[in-house]
Design an enzyme around this catalytic site. Sequence first.
Site, PDB file in Angstrom:
ATOM      1  CG  ASP A  76      -6.083   0.160   6.930  1.00 20.23           C
ATOM      2  OD1 ASP A  76      -4.898  -0.155   6.676  1.00 20.23           O
ATOM      3  OD2 ASP A  76      -6.520   1.321   6.800  1.00 20.23           O
ATOM      4  CD  GLU A 107      -2.872   1.197   2.328  1.00 19.25           C
ATOM      5  OE1 GLU A 107      -3.993   1.694   2.169  1.00 19.25           O
ATOM      6  OE2 GLU A 107      -2.479   0.770   3.424  1.00 19.25           O
ATOM      7  CG  ASN A 166     -12.373   4.989   4.958  1.00 16.52           C
ATOM      8  OD1 ASN A 166     -12.823   3.881   5.169  1.00 16.52           O
ATOM      9  ND2 ASN A 166     -12.792   6.054   5.612  1.00 16.52           N
ATOM     10  CB  ALA A 182      -2.864   6.616  11.452  1.00 16.91           C
ATOM     11  CG  HIS A 233      -8.976   1.819   2.889  1.00 21.13           C
ATOM     12  ND1 HIS A 233      -8.889   2.879   2.002  1.00 21.13           N
ATOM     13  CD2 HIS A 233      -7.736   1.689   3.433  1.00 21.13           C
ATOM     14  CE1 HIS A 233      -7.667   3.367   2.018  1.00 21.13           C
ATOM     15  NE2 HIS A 233      -6.948   2.659   2.867  1.00 21.13           N
TER      16      HIS A 233
END
Length: 375
Positions: free
Chosen positions: A262, A117, A207, A297, A204
């Site tokens: 995540d 990512e 988001n 985060a 996600h």
Amino acid sequence: MLTGANVVLPTGTVRNGRLAIEGRRITSTPPADARLIDVTGHWLVPGFVDIHNHGGGGASFSGTAEQILTAVHTHRVHGTTTLVASTVTDEMDLLVRQAGLLSELAEQGDIAGIHFEGPFISPCRKGAHSEKLLRDPDPAEVRKLIDAARGKAKMVTLATELPGGIDSVRLLVEHGVLAAIGHTDAGYEQTVEAIDAGATVATHLFNAMPALNHRAPGPIAALLEDERVTVELINDGVHLHPAALELAFHHAGADRVAFITDAMDAAGTGDGRYMLGPLEVEVSEGVARLVEGGSIAGSTLTLDRAFQRAVTVDKLSVEDAVTALSANPARLLGLFDRVGSLEPGKDADLVLLDADFALKGVMRQGEWVVAPQLP
């Protein structure tokens, strides 16, 4: 032989069912000397499969082998029996080096592969990634990470609207790696182009991407409407309003949703200061935010909590929750022949839940990771 449970199978739930295990596999015929374990009143569901996870137990997948295994174990005791380790944006030479370490652990069977990512994401939607380390998805750079992973790269998240984005999607498809659209500022048409090029995952959903708008529907509409796309959802009650989750399930259907964590280092631990790659994170009341800027985060979620929330708060059926937490991600990874459902011949990966869907036991490959404490 586990007896008396509500056993969730691909064909539906069997009440007062039983499940036979021999060695590391589920079997249709129990061995003659099988030990009977009465789990009446409980639920038996397949082990959870997490395709997007950065760490837990105070450790991250950007760390040492020992730290990586700590993070893996943290999630394993919460029911995640198959896990893909996600990296975060960093210097390319560090990511290449980490890919080598993670590939070794994948070869040993500790993790199911690697998800990169970043750094090929949009500075407009960077979230908890260091902007100074971001770069365009040059196919040569993407190839460098794939090669470093030695066949264990499972997914790369890209902002496909950036220069080189579409070519990088095609490169990933050629090498059997999932191309995921995320941390993107793409419009609707740009997202459709990326899907047509071979992107099949929404990182996600909702988001780190433009919001749905009636004149500029953006990536969300494109990702939800296309049957080729699996959408990741972080079901922690922080990243998504329940109505957004319901919208995704309504439009994509249960067969195209994958619940993810995540998760970052604080998952399974507690509040405090942590690092996410090169960035400092403050976790307060279970919510992780960057110290500088305050962006969310990652999460402190574990998949047992995501499951429990899905059926008790979101009112999903147990069968749909199992599909989103086990079957769909297993299919996406190409592992459904081994994991993701309770069927003879597959790994004996399972989670035992009580009547309130609280975790009571975890088995991986026929061995109890969390042994049930039964009367």
